[in-house]
Design a protein around this motif. Structure first.
Motif, PDB file in Angstrom:
ATOM      1  N   LEU A 159       0.572  -1.112   0.051  1.00  0.00           N
ATOM      2  CA  LEU A 159      -0.034  -0.071  -0.034  1.00  0.00           C
ATOM      3  C   LEU A 159       0.681   1.430   0.015  1.00  0.00           C
ATOM      4  O   LEU A 159       0.245   2.232   0.061  1.00  0.00           O
ATOM      5  N   LEU A 160       2.105   1.260  -0.332  1.00  0.00           N
ATOM      6  CA  LEU A 160       3.029   2.258   0.255  1.00  0.00           C
ATOM      7  C   LEU A 160       2.744   3.534  -1.035  1.00  0.00           C
ATOM      8  O   LEU A 160       3.351   4.419  -1.015  1.00  0.00           O
ATOM      9  N   HIS A 161       2.270   2.870  -2.173  1.00  0.00           N
ATOM     10  CA  HIS A 161       2.081   3.880  -3.218  1.00  0.00           C
ATOM     11  C   HIS A 161       0.928   4.728  -3.116  1.00  0.00           C
ATOM     12  O   HIS A 161       0.816   5.788  -3.560  1.00  0.00           O
ATOM     13  N   THR A 162       0.109   4.430  -1.939  1.00  0.00           N
ATOM     14  CA  THR A 162      -0.925   5.413  -1.501  1.00  0.00           C
ATOM     15  C   THR A 162      -0.514   6.532  -0.634  1.00  0.00           C
ATOM     16  O   THR A 162       0.288   6.441   0.084  1.00  0.00           O
ATOM     17  N   LYS A 163      -1.274   7.688  -0.895  1.00  0.00           N
ATOM     18  CA  LYS A 163      -0.924   8.685   0.110  1.00  0.00           C
ATOM     19  C   LYS A 163      -1.296   8.438   1.561  1.00  0.00           C
ATOM     20  O   LYS A 163      -0.581   8.827   2.501  1.00  0.00           O
ATOM     21  N   LYS A 164      -2.270   7.618   1.916  1.00  0.00           N
ATOM     22  CA  LYS A 164      -2.664   7.270   3.238  1.00  0.00           C
ATOM     23  C   LYS A 164      -1.510   6.599   3.774  1.00  0.00           C
ATOM     24  O   LYS A 164      -1.053   6.855   5.021  1.00  0.00           O
ATOM     25  N   ARG A 165      -0.957   5.622   3.117  1.00  0.00           N
ATOM     26  CA  ARG A 165       0.149   4.897   3.799  1.00  0.00           C
ATOM     27  C   ARG A 165       1.450   5.651   3.868  1.00  0.00           C
ATOM     28  O   ARG A 165       2.082   5.478   4.977  1.00  0.00           O
ATOM     29  N   LYS A 166       1.710   6.409   3.152  1.00  0.00           N
ATOM     30  CA  LYS A 166       2.891   7.336   3.054  1.00  0.00           C
ATOM     31  C   LYS A 166       2.657   8.054   4.342  1.00  0.00           C
ATOM     32  O   LYS A 166       3.480   8.278   5.205  1.00  0.00           O
ATOM     33  N   ASP A 167       1.571   8.864   4.281  1.00  0.00           N
ATOM     34  CA  ASP A 167       1.155   9.753   5.598  1.00  0.00           C
ATOM     35  C   ASP A 167       1.526   8.955   6.795  1.00  0.00           C
ATOM     36  O   ASP A 167       1.852   9.702   7.776  1.00  0.00           O
ATOM     37  N   ASP A 168       0.825   7.784   6.956  1.00  0.00           N
ATOM     38  CA  ASP A 168       0.920   7.045   8.117  1.00  0.00           C
ATOM     39  C   ASP A 168       2.346   6.727   8.429  1.00  0.00           C
ATOM     40  O   ASP A 168       2.891   6.939   9.748  1.00  0.00           O
ATOM     41  N   THR A 169       3.194   6.508   7.579  1.00  0.00           N
ATOM     42  CA  THR A 169       4.514   6.049   7.834  1.00  0.00           C
ATOM     43  C   THR A 169       5.328   7.540   8.216  1.00  0.00           C
ATOM     44  O   THR A 169       6.219   7.341   9.218  1.00  0.00           O
ATOM     45  N   TYR A 170       5.146   8.559   7.523  1.00  0.00           N
ATOM     46  CA  TYR A 170       5.651   9.951   8.051  1.00  0.00           C
ATOM     47  C   TYR A 170       5.338  10.272   9.462  1.00  0.00           C
ATOM     48  O   TYR A 170       6.091  10.604  10.467  1.00  0.00           O
ATOM     49  N   GLY A 171       3.985   9.808   9.956  1.00  0.00           N
ATOM     50  CA  GLY A 171       3.695  10.277  11.172  1.00  0.00           C
ATOM     51  C   GLY A 171       4.144   9.282  12.237  1.00  0.00           C
ATOM     52  O   GLY A 171       4.823   9.726  13.305  1.00  0.00           O
ATOM     53  N   HIS A 172       4.419   8.186  11.882  1.00  0.00           N
ATOM     54  CA  HIS A 172       4.977   7.195  12.789  1.00  0.00           C
ATOM     55  C   HIS A 172       6.559   7.804  13.014  1.00  0.00           C
ATOM     56  O   HIS A 172       7.004   7.536  14.162  1.00  0.00           O
ATOM     57  N   LEU A 173       7.114   7.931  12.068  1.00  0.00           N
ATOM     58  CA  LEU A 173       8.547   8.265  12.080  1.00  0.00           C
ATOM     59  C   LEU A 173       8.750   9.666  12.921  1.00  0.00           C
ATOM     60  O   LEU A 173       9.700   9.920  13.536  1.00  0.00           O
TER      61      LEU A 173
END
Length: 410
Positions: A159-173
């Motif tokens: 799902l890393l191509h989706t904006k939601k998954r990327k934003d979730d990753t940014y948030g955790h980092l």
């Protein structure tokens, strides 16, 4: 389209803290299924204390007794185990096999932040929790104390191509790095990044000989960690249709995975097997196996080759070395890659955790794949920061890394 029944994987959590939980897998069989299940269990940080498995070549029944942690995500573990099980129709099996051979998209996570002790492990922990698999990493420091990190990753959830998954990753980092994060980006990279091997080894002949070619325990003993040489016997008399392999060996993290991936690489089917963890860190395995053609392993050369490979994998599942690079010290850890292209999970996580516990800084880090001899290896190179904590001996560093990788008491 085939159906994967909801009860293909059942998990019964232990009622008492000292008792193991039980995972039951009941699904269509395929060669290497045990290896795939063991890799998932290892990725979730579970310890297998007992296993029973049986198959008729078409359907299998496997029971794992495991010890988890308070943080174990059991529902997600069940989902991942279900995904590894073949579906019930032949068409679904074919589609599943095609999906396995299709490489996952690779993404580049690049970020810049102010450096601090344990930073690399904290980032690695976040990626593991998000089920983002680290394929390669390039970590470097700038003169003004900033960390420039490049992680080449794949997404278990696709799902890393989706904006939601990327934003979730940014948030955790950002939750872990806080105000120290300066920038962070995720982008898909081209197919040239996904190539499995990077050509010849960068290691000197002396280091290569010590780490890879002196294969038997009698020829090489780790300088700081003593392995107990495993006992491996083969019997073709007990069963009319199967070869019995009996193993008695020292326990270590991922032991069952190491056995299963060896049989998967040799295209060997396990018809019945039992794994038991005994007292004093000793394990026993009884495995009734057959070749891909459904016959016993009668050829003595094949028996010798299999025993030799098992002995190496159980004595030296990973390779660790500390090398002087002028005034600096480089930590090398080598992880064998299966023929399927997969390696042992969480190796980088364990390396960075060990160094964090030692309060040892990391100046540079790199993960790459190299062909050494006739095998592909995933090699982790970590250049240690010698600016402080110089009192920590190289022996102590090697022992701590080994203990973390093997899940032994330091």
């Amino acid at each position: 389209m085939g159906i994967l029944y909801d009860d293909a994987v059942l998990i019964r959590l232990s009622e008492k803290e000292e008792e193991p939980s039980v995972i039951t897998v009941n699904c269509r069989d395929k060669t290497g299924l045990g290896c795939d299940l063991c890799r998932i269990i290892l990725f979730f940080g579970l310890t297998v204390v007992r296993t029973d498995m049986s198959t008729d070549g078409k359907w299998c029944y496997i029971v794992f007794w495991v010890v988890g942690k308070p943080s174990t995500r059991w529902s997600l573990l069940k989902k991942r185990l279900m995904e590894a099980c073949p579906s019930c129709s032949l068409a679904s099996v074919i589609l599943s096999e095609e999906a396995e051979t299709k490489p996952s998209d690779v993404f580049l996570l690049k970020f810049c932040c102010h450096d601090r002790k344990g930073l690399l492990h904290d980032v690695t922990e976040v990626l593991c929790e998000l089920e983002l698999i680290i394929k390669r990493v390039k970590v470097s420091m700038t003169p003004d104390g900033k960390a420039m990190d490049l992680f080449f990753i794949t997404d278990t959830r696709e799902l890393l191509h989706t904006k939601k998954r990327k934003d979730d990753t940014y948030g955790h980092l950002r939750a872990v790095l806080g105000d120290s994060m300066i920038s962070c980006e995720i982008e898909m990279v081209g197919p040239e990044i996904t190539s499995s091997s990077q050509g010849p080894s960068f290691l000197s002949d002396a280091i290569t000989d010590e780490m890879f070619y002196l294969e038997t325990p009698d020829e090489h003993q780790n300088r700081t960690v003593a392995f107990k040489s495993p006992s491996i016997t083969i019997d073709n008399l007990l069963s009319p249709a199967h070869t019995l392999v009996q193993i008695v060996c020292q326990d270590h993290k991922g032991l069952l995975f190491d056995v299963m991936r060896t049989f998967k690489d040799y295209n060997i089917q396990i018809s019945y097997g039992r794994f038991t963890k005994k007292e004093k860190s000793e394990c026993e395995l009884d495995l009734f196996i057959m070749q891909a053609d459904g016959k016993k392993i009668i050829d003595l050369s094949k028996q010798k080759s299999l025993c030799s490979r098992l002995r190496v994998e159980l004595s030296r599942p990973l390779r660790v070395a500390l090398i002087n690079r002028g005034p600096d010290t480089e930590l090398l850890v080598a992880n064998p890659v299966e023929l399927s292209g997969k390696g042992r999970p969480l190796v980088f996580y364990d390396i960075t955790l060990a160094l964090k516990l030692l309060d040892k800084g990391i100046f540079l880090a790199d993960i790459g794949r190299y062909m050494i001899g006739d095998r592909e290896w995933e090699i982790y190179r970590v250049l240690l920061d010698e600016g402080d904590n110089v009192s920590i001996s190289k022996t102590a560093i090697e022992e701590t890394v080994w203990s973390m990788l093997m899940s032994w008491e330091p």
